[in-house]
Enzyme design. Structure first.
Site, PDB file in Angstrom:
ATOM      1  N   CYS A 168      -0.294   6.039   9.513  1.00  0.00           N
ATOM      2  CA  CYS A 168      -0.134   6.975  10.626  1.00  0.00           C
ATOM      3  C   CYS A 168       0.094   8.392  10.118  1.00  0.00           C
ATOM      4  CB  CYS A 168       1.021   6.554  11.510  1.00  0.00           C
ATOM      5  SG  CYS A 168       0.919   4.870  12.142  1.00  0.00           S
TER       6      CYS A 168
ATOM      7  N   TRP B   5      -2.064   3.904  13.164  1.00  0.00           N
ATOM      8  CA  TRP B   5      -2.582   2.656  12.612  1.00  0.00           C
ATOM      9  C   TRP B   5      -1.725   1.554  13.203  1.00  0.00           C
ATOM     10  CZ3 TRP B   5      -0.884  -1.294   9.240  1.00  0.00           C
ATOM     11  CH2 TRP B   5      -1.903  -2.085   8.683  1.00  0.00           C
TER      12      TRP B   5
ATOM     13  N   ASN C 229       5.950   7.617  12.778  1.00  0.00           N
ATOM     14  CA  ASN C 229       5.394   6.788  11.713  1.00  0.00           C
ATOM     15  C   ASN C 229       6.478   5.807  11.271  1.00  0.00           C
ATOM     16  OD1 ASN C 229       3.194   8.464  11.809  1.00  0.00           O
ATOM     17  ND2 ASN C 229       3.513   9.389   9.799  1.00  0.00           N
ATOM     18  N   GLY C 230       6.088   4.574  10.953  1.00  0.00           N
ATOM     19  CA  GLY C 230       7.053   3.605  10.463  1.00  0.00           C
ATOM     20  C   GLY C 230       7.207   2.433  11.410  1.00  0.00           C
TER      21      GLY C 230
ATOM     22  N   GLU D 163      -9.938  -6.804  -8.910  1.00  0.00           N
ATOM     23  CA  GLU D 163     -10.215  -5.521  -8.267  1.00  0.00           C
ATOM     24  C   GLU D 163     -11.620  -5.496  -7.669  1.00  0.00           C
ATOM     25  OE1 GLU D 163     -10.029  -1.438  -7.072  1.00  0.00           O
ATOM     26  OE2 GLU D 163      -8.611  -3.094  -7.268  1.00  0.00           O
TER      27      GLU D 163
ATOM     28  N   LYS E 198     -12.484  -4.897  -3.689  1.00  0.00           N
ATOM     29  CA  LYS E 198     -13.372  -3.849  -3.186  1.00  0.00           C
ATOM     30  C   LYS E 198     -14.440  -4.431  -2.258  1.00  0.00           C
ATOM     31  CE  LYS E 198     -11.470  -0.338  -4.702  1.00  0.00           C
ATOM     32  NZ  LYS E 198     -10.264  -1.074  -4.366  1.00  0.00           N
TER      33      LYS E 198
ATOM     34  N   GLU F 212     -12.824  -5.457   1.059  1.00  0.00           N
ATOM     35  CA  GLU F 212     -12.305  -4.319   1.809  1.00  0.00           C
ATOM     36  C   GLU F 212     -13.375  -3.629   2.641  1.00  0.00           C
ATOM     37  OE1 GLU F 212      -8.636  -2.022  -0.309  1.00  0.00           O
ATOM     38  OE2 GLU F 212     -10.516  -1.979  -1.394  1.00  0.00           O
TER      39      GLU F 212
ATOM     40  N   HIS G 283     -10.447 -26.018 -12.248  1.00  0.00           N
ATOM     41  CA  HIS G 283      -9.219 -26.384 -11.550  1.00  0.00           C
ATOM     42  C   HIS G 283      -9.268 -26.046 -10.065  1.00  0.00           C
ATOM     43  CE1 HIS G 283      -7.195 -27.367 -15.324  1.00  0.00           C
ATOM     44  NE2 HIS G 283      -7.805 -26.309 -15.824  1.00  0.00           N
TER      45      HIS G 283
ATOM     46  N   LYS H  57      -5.126   4.141   4.155  1.00  0.00           N
ATOM     47  CA  LYS H  57      -5.122   4.674   2.803  1.00  0.00           C
ATOM     48  C   LYS H  57      -3.724   4.684   2.192  1.00  0.00           C
ATOM     49  CE  LYS H  57      -7.011   6.623  -0.759  1.00  0.00           C
ATOM     50  NZ  LYS H  57      -7.913   5.823  -1.593  1.00  0.00           N
TER      51      LYS H  57
END
Length: 638
Positions: free
Chosen positions: A2, A74, A122-123, A511, A515, A518, A534, A633
């Site tokens: 936010c 958000w 925000n929060g 990573e 990506k 996402e 396994h 972000k």
């Protein structure tokens, strides 16, 4: 996540509020809104569309004022919907917000003649349920499912002619994290802000202008003011024409008394928001291609390996530690996971890497001789900040951060720091921040190795030469883009993918999978290649491409055996292979050859083609690359 912008001025500040929201779009959001004091009443416009559409409606409806607040949300409490969007209003007990003109349709604006309090937040307020129940018993009618509306009604219930006093009385009732900006119909040219666990800055206007600003990020005020005050935990700031002052509680509690405090004014040359895209389709693509420059900038001035790279006291502190604890989230956690291999093999120092959001909720064994290292792009990641404070509370005072924002809370909280110079990263999916984190962590490894007597002059010279060659080596990797685009056409038709790596490159596989999921919304998992037998081997079919990171290192032959296991089950392999690995293109095996093997620094090179693969796959699927759904972000809530 936010974003907040607020202002008090003699000029029309609505364009500044809207421009500030645009500069914060990179953080991720699903609704936005503006509220102002105009004509003796509060007016508001909210939307679940982009800020550009909100701007058009604000202009069409003639919203203009010298006092106002704005927000990008958000969603946490309540779905992304107009009635849940900020700013939230309170008109008092017995008044239904949806029937007073300020429950406007998407993109529309409305006056709210009965509204007294307007607020953005925000929060997360953890005790919002009990506060909501209490306020409902007192006659307050809720128009949203948010925790934020609770604060607006609470401030209203405590208001008796002085907004600052009402906010100061309300804050001790709240549990959780917040940054808020509040204004009142009865007090034109006044905005009150407060922070606890979420960032908030005060912007001081030009001399003689009498104007002041609030924002959750100094970037929102770029081009408006470069005089920034970073508010500290528990600060409450009162903005009026020609003056602004900060107070802080003398002691916590329901009857907290506030006293004036002084905070330093810093000159901050914030980037002017989203840079021009130039020849690129998206910011993510631009930022992938900025990595050679970002690495060069991050390593600029490193003439030799020295603990002093991390601060004046670093050498003394490095001598006092014999363990490293890394705390991070998401992509930063994976950079820390790579660093663990470096720190243990090069510096010979035992290293633990913890997911920050989990660390403080388990019983751990603290060691005062531990160097606590946090990693964060923004330096405002709530879970990482909380984990850092928890580690200190356990008796581990030695702290260091690898961070991209020199003025962030993380840098202020830690004894030592290395500031990466990736520049502003607009795309939600991190790219250049990750590779520059790795560069900073490698320097930390070398500095610790030197202090521990494990880095000779000859080794230091060789390591510095390899680091300085990284930007050139990365340029050669970026030249592989046309081949990767061809692969992305195959991936775009899939719904699942498996990523494999071994040793140093297992975190790089993680990573790469992150990506892809996402931004393309393809389900992707990553495993150490030796773990295939396994469990994950059961998933391998021709419909699940298997991406493999194959450097020419000591684990290569083991990795080749893992690849044969995939082929034997009919899996399709997509291999990023170093030269001389003797992995060749054949039926079911697709190989892109990396330009050179880069030893311990190989992860920095191998992650780049995985970034490009995710990017071009997302483009082929038509997703919103820079603003993927449900993601933000800067994650400033727990």
């Amino acid at each position: 996540m936010c974003g907040i912008v607020g202002a008090v001025s003699q000029r029309n500040i609505v364009p500044i509020l809207v421009e500030g929201l645009k500069r914060l779009e990179y953080r991720g959001y699903d609704s936005c809104g503006v509220a102002v004091h105009q004509g003796g009443e509060l007016r508001r416009a909210r939307s679940t569309s982009r800020v550009a559409e909100l701007e058009a409606n604000v202009q069409a409806d003639g919203i203009a004022s010298g006092t106002g607040i704005a927000h990008t949300r958000w969603a946490t409490h309540g779905a992304p919907a107009v009635h849940n969007a900020h700013p939230h209003f309170s008109a008092g007990p017995g008044v239904d917000a949806m029937n007073t003109g300020f429950g406007a349709l998407d993109g529309a604006s409305a006056a709210a003649p009965t509204a007294r309090i307007g607020l953005v937040h925000n929060g997360i307020i953890e005790n919002h349920d009990e506060m909501r129940a209490e306020l409902q018993r007192r006659g307050y009618v809720f128009a949203s499912q948010t925790d934020t509306e609770v604060i607006a009604h609470l401030v209203h219930s405590l208001y008796d002619g002085d907004l600052l006093e009402a906010v100061q009385r309300a804050l001790p009732r709240l549990r959780g994290a917040y940054a808020i900006a509040v204004f009142c119909r009865d007090e034109p040219h006044r905005v009150v802000g407060a922070r606890q666990g979420s960032p908030l800055v005060l912007g001081v206007g030009a001399t003689g202008s009498g104007e002041h600003f609030l924002a959750s990020d100094a970037m929102a005020l770029a081009g408006v003011t470069d005089q920034i005050v970073y508010l500290e935990e528990g600060d409450v700031v009162d903005l009026q024409l020609g003056k602004a002052w900060i107070t802080a509680a003398e002691a916590p509690g329901p009857n907290a008394r506030y006293r004036p405090v002084q905070r330093a004014v810093r000159t901050v040359h914030a980037h002017s928001g989203a840079a021009e895209l130039g020849p690129y389709r998206h910011y993510m693509q631009k930022e992938i291609f900025e990595q050679p420059r970002a690495l060069a900038d991050t390593l600029e001035g490193v003439e030799g390996i020295s603990a002093d790279l991390f601060g004046d006291r670093a050498h003394r502190i490095f001598q006092q530690v014999d363990r490293v604890l890394i705390l991070a989230c998401g992509t930063s956690f994976y950079s820390g996971s790579v660093a663990r291999y470096w720190l243990e093999s090069l510096a010979g120092i035992p290293t633990t890497v913890e997911v920050a959001s989990e660390y403080r909720y388990r019983d751990s064994v603290p060691d005062p001789r531990t160097l606590v290292v946090t990693i964060s792009q923004s330096g405002e990641t709530a879970d990482t900040l909380a984990a850092l404070k928890h580690a200190r509370s356990l008796g581990m005072p030695h702290t260091l951060t690898i961070c991209n924002v020199a003025t962030s809370a993380m840098v202020r909280e830690c004894e030592l720091a290395y500031i990466t110079r990736a520049g502003v990263e607009i795309g939600v999916a991190s790219t250049k921040a990750f590779t520059t984190q790795l560069a900073g962590l490698y320097l930390l490894t070398l500095a610790l190795a030197q202090v521990r007597g494990r880095l000779s002059d000859v080794q230091e010279a060789a390591e510095l030469k390899a680091l300085r060659h990284l930007p050139v080596a990365l340029q050669a990797v970026l030249a592989l883009e046309p081949q990767i685009i061809a692969w992305s056409e195959d991936f775009a038709r899939k719904e699942h993918a498996l990523f494999l790596g071994r040793g140093l490159h297992y975190p790089i596989a993680l990573e790469g999978a992150l990506k892809l999921k996402e931004i393309s919304y393809i389900h992707a998992e990553a495993y150490p290649a030796g773990e295939l037998k396994h469990g994950p081997l059961a998933l391998v079919t021709a419909e699940m491409p298997v991406v493999t990171v194959a450097p020419n290192d000591a684990l290569l032959e083991k990795l080749k055996s893992n690849l044969q296991e995939v082929r034997a089950r009919g899996g399709e392999l997509y291999v990023f292979a170093d030269a001389e690995t003797q992995i060749e293109n054949e039926s079911g095996v697709h190989v892109i050859r990396m330009p050179e093997h880069y030893g311990r620094l190989s992860p920095i090179l191998h992650v780049v083609p995985l970034q490009l693969l995710a990017y071009h796959t997302a483009c082929a699927r038509g997703t919103d690359v820079d603003k993927p759904r449900n993601l933000a972000k800067s994650v400033t809530v727990e």
